[in-house]
Design an enzyme around this catalytic site. Structure first.
Site, PDB file in Angstrom:
ATOM      1  N   ASN A 165       4.655   6.217 -11.356  1.00 24.67           N
ATOM      2  CA  ASN A 165       3.776   5.223 -11.047  1.00 24.67           C
ATOM      3  C   ASN A 165       2.262   5.470 -11.487  1.00 24.67           C
ATOM      4  OD1 ASN A 165       2.343   2.971  -9.900  1.00 24.67           O
ATOM      5  ND2 ASN A 165       3.537   2.982  -8.214  1.00 24.67           N
ATOM      6  N   CYS A 196      -2.570   3.919 -10.362  1.00 28.17           N
ATOM      7  CA  CYS A 196      -3.611   3.832  -9.127  1.00 28.17           C
ATOM      8  C   CYS A 196      -4.816   4.910 -10.180  1.00 28.17           C
ATOM      9  CB  CYS A 196      -2.902   4.937  -8.260  1.00 28.17           C
ATOM     10  SG  CYS A 196      -2.356   6.434  -8.716  1.00 28.17           S
ATOM     11  N   GLY A 245       0.765  -1.293   0.110  1.00 25.65           N
ATOM     12  CA  GLY A 245      -0.017  -0.018   0.143  1.00 25.65           C
ATOM     13  C   GLY A 245       0.670   1.322  -0.023  1.00 25.65           C
ATOM     14  N   LEU A 246       1.942   1.215  -0.407  1.00 25.24           N
ATOM     15  CA  LEU A 246       2.923   2.377  -0.794  1.00 25.24           C
ATOM     16  C   LEU A 246       2.947   3.301   0.455  1.00 25.24           C
ATOM     17  CD1 LEU A 246       1.418   3.314  -4.438  1.00 25.24           C
ATOM     18  CD2 LEU A 246       3.457   1.983  -3.724  1.00 25.24           C
ATOM     19  N   ASN A 295       4.559  -3.446 -13.909  1.00 25.26           N
ATOM     20  CA  ASN A 295       4.229  -3.501 -12.337  1.00 25.26           C
ATOM     21  C   ASN A 295       3.680  -4.743 -11.974  1.00 25.26           C
ATOM     22  OD1 ASN A 295       3.665  -2.316  -9.449  1.00 25.26           O
ATOM     23  ND2 ASN A 295       3.382  -0.304 -10.406  1.00 25.26           N
ATOM     24  N   THR A 296       3.035  -4.880 -10.784  1.00 23.52           N
ATOM     25  CA  THR A 296       2.609  -6.134 -10.274  1.00 23.52           C
ATOM     26  C   THR A 296       1.191  -6.404 -10.899  1.00 23.52           C
ATOM     27  OG1 THR A 296       1.800  -5.070  -8.302  1.00 23.52           O
ATOM     28  CG2 THR A 296       3.814  -6.191  -8.060  1.00 23.52           C
ATOM     29  N   GLY A 326       9.895 -10.827 -12.425  1.00 27.44           N
ATOM     30  CA  GLY A 326      10.495 -12.182 -12.330  1.00 27.44           C
ATOM     31  C   GLY A 326      11.941 -12.609 -12.658  1.00 27.44           C
TER      32      GLY A 326
HETATM   33  C1  LIG Z   1       7.199  -5.728  -1.705  1.00 28.70           C
HETATM   34  C2  LIG Z   1       6.941  -5.063  -3.203  1.00 28.70           C
HETATM   35  C3  LIG Z   1       6.788  -3.739  -3.245  1.00 28.70           C
HETATM   36  C4  LIG Z   1       6.780  -2.761  -4.292  1.00 28.70           C
HETATM   37  N1  LIG Z   1       6.761  -1.495  -4.202  1.00 28.70           N
HETATM   38  C5  LIG Z   1       6.771  -0.797  -5.418  1.00 28.70           C
HETATM   39  C6  LIG Z   1       6.448   0.760  -5.212  1.00 28.70           C
HETATM   40  O1  LIG Z   1       6.736   1.372  -4.378  1.00 28.70           O
HETATM   41  N2  LIG Z   1       6.503   1.398  -6.645  1.00 28.70           N
HETATM   42  C7  LIG Z   1       6.317   0.720  -7.883  1.00 28.70           C
HETATM   43  O2  LIG Z   1       6.040   1.333  -8.853  1.00 28.70           O
HETATM   44  N3  LIG Z   1       6.473  -0.558  -7.860  1.00 28.70           N
HETATM   45  C8  LIG Z   1       6.512  -1.251  -6.557  1.00 28.70           C
HETATM   46  N4  LIG Z   1       6.805  -2.637  -6.623  1.00 28.70           N
HETATM   47  C9  LIG Z   1       6.543  -3.323  -8.104  1.00 28.70           C
HETATM   48  C10 LIG Z   1       7.961  -3.534  -8.439  1.00 28.70           C
HETATM   49  O3  LIG Z   1       8.811  -2.316  -8.735  1.00 28.70           O
HETATM   50  C11 LIG Z   1       7.921  -4.447 -10.008  1.00 28.70           C
HETATM   51  O4  LIG Z   1       7.291  -3.659 -10.826  1.00 28.70           O
HETATM   52  C12 LIG Z   1       7.498  -5.778  -9.925  1.00 28.70           C
HETATM   53  O5  LIG Z   1       7.666  -6.308  -8.405  1.00 28.70           O
HETATM   54  C13 LIG Z   1       7.834  -6.812 -10.851  1.00 28.70           C
HETATM   55  O6  LIG Z   1       9.039  -7.173 -10.659  1.00 28.70           O
HETATM   56  P1  LIG Z   1       9.592  -8.369  -9.916  1.00 28.70           P
HETATM   57  O7  LIG Z   1       8.549  -9.772 -10.312  1.00 28.70           O
HETATM   58  O8  LIG Z   1      11.096  -8.677 -10.275  1.00 28.70           O
HETATM   59  O9  LIG Z   1       9.528  -8.046  -8.589  1.00 28.70           O
HETATM   60  C14 LIG Z   1       6.757  -3.312  -5.547  1.00 28.70           C
HETATM   61  C15 LIG Z   1       6.741  -4.788  -5.591  1.00 28.70           C
HETATM   62  C16 LIG Z   1       7.045  -5.645  -4.380  1.00 28.70           C
HETATM   63  C17 LIG Z   1       7.003  -7.087  -4.521  1.00 28.70           C
END
Ligand SMILES: Cc1cc2nc3c(=O)[nH]c(=O)nc-3n(C[C@H](O)[C@H](O)[C@H](O)COP(=O)(O)O)c2cc1C
Length: 304
Positions: A137, A140, A82-83, A201-202, A253
């Protein structure tokens, strides 16, 4: 470095920045301030990322979502963090001075709940010499329109038209994979003046409490990351890189050099390491080494 694997084994140019190699961190997945407390000056001497991306900063401070905030998957996780952050003024006062001591360019990731909020953040960071570039980002909802900014090409155009003139610094738009046509959003961002796009992003996901059947995460749903999303990231990076001429930062990933190489081959200029850094804080250095070794290798003999 071979021509076949651009940027893998040596410096790489990105939006006017000269980076030592193509591996950076994904926002929110590596706390450089806490890591410096833990590892001391050694972290600065052997900093694993070619540029550092901050976690998301919002105008007002945020507590983040209620717990639980994490659910572990067979290969990755769902987070509903939740940022949480100190807000613009807290960040400028406390985090920016510490992060400006890092030996690599600083990319500040910002998020607003309206175009006016994004404008405030872009203007504030745009005038800071410590900041090399901004990552927007846009995953949202815009409180004014109810639409997720990064899910709609028109929303992205309006946002960029508003904030692009406010700073000469490179603007990287971080695309959400939770959109029906991600390349269309990327094209709209490029047309409205974005210098680069980053993805993914996720991906929205959910887990249920095994006993009650209720949502496990305090935020009800969360964002899926880690090896589980790797193939989706590769497909989206491939599609977006074919749709735009601006540089693409690929992520999703990445756990080894081969994963990074795949994203570069799909058209990314840089690769970000995220969830893997929770498993292994030294992952990025290993991945950069593995990537350089793969890039230096002669092409493998045909297997078929
Ligand atoms: C615990 C966690 C916190 C994250 N916080 C942010 C964030 O603050 N801002 C953002 O743009 N993306 C955030 N992300 C997304 C990552 O930057 C990334 O886009 C996403 O996890 C995919 O990459 P990965 O599979 O290598 O983790 C977050 C991801 C995780 C797992």
């Amino acid at each position: 470095m071979s021509a076949e694997h651009p940027g893998a084994g040596t410096g790489v140019g990105f939006c006017g920045l000269e980076l030592a190699h193509p591996i950076i961190n994904a926002s929110g997945t590596f706390d450089a301030i806490a890591a410096r407390r833990a590892f001391g000056e050694e972290l600065l001497e052997r900093f694993p990322f070619a540029a550092f991306v901050s976690k998301t900063v919002t105008v007002a401070p945020r507590q983040g979502n209620p717990p639980p905030r994490l659910w572990e998957l067979a290969a990755g996780m769902i987070n509903s963090i939740g940022l949480p952050n100190k807000g613009l003024h807290g960040y400028l006062e406390h985090d920016l001075p510490a992060l400006s001591e890092l030996p690599v360019p600083l990319i500040v990731n910002v998020m607003g709940f309206s175009a006016a909020e994004v404008a405030t953040l872009v203007e504030a960071f745009g005038e800071r010499d410590e900041v090399a570039a901004l990552e927007l980002n846009v995953s949202c909802p815009n409180v004014e329109t109810g639409l997720v900014m990064g899910a709609d090409p028109h929303e992205i155009s309006l946002l960029l038209e508003r904030v692009r003139p406010l700073s000469a610094k490179p603007l990287i738009v971080k695309l959400t994979p939770n959109a029906s046509d991600v390349p269309a959003v990327a094209r709209a961002a490029e047309a409205a003046g974005a210098d680069a796009v980053s993805l993914i992003n996720t991906i929205r996901g959910m887990a249920l409490h095994p006993a009650t059947g209720e949502a496990w995460l305090g935020g009800i749903t969360g964002g899926v990351s880690g090896p589980t999303v790797r193939a989706i990231a590769l497909a989206q990076v491939h599609a977006v890189a074919a749709a735009v001429s601006i540089p693409v930062v690929g992520m999703g990933g990445v756990a080894g050099g081969r994963d990074a190489l795949d994203l570069l081959r799909a058209g990314a200029t840089l690769v970000a390491v995220g969830t893997e850094s929770f498993r292994d804080p030294a992952a990025a250095a290993r991945i950069a080494q593995e990537l350089a070794a793969l890039a230096g290798d002669p092409a493998p003999a045909s297997l078929i």
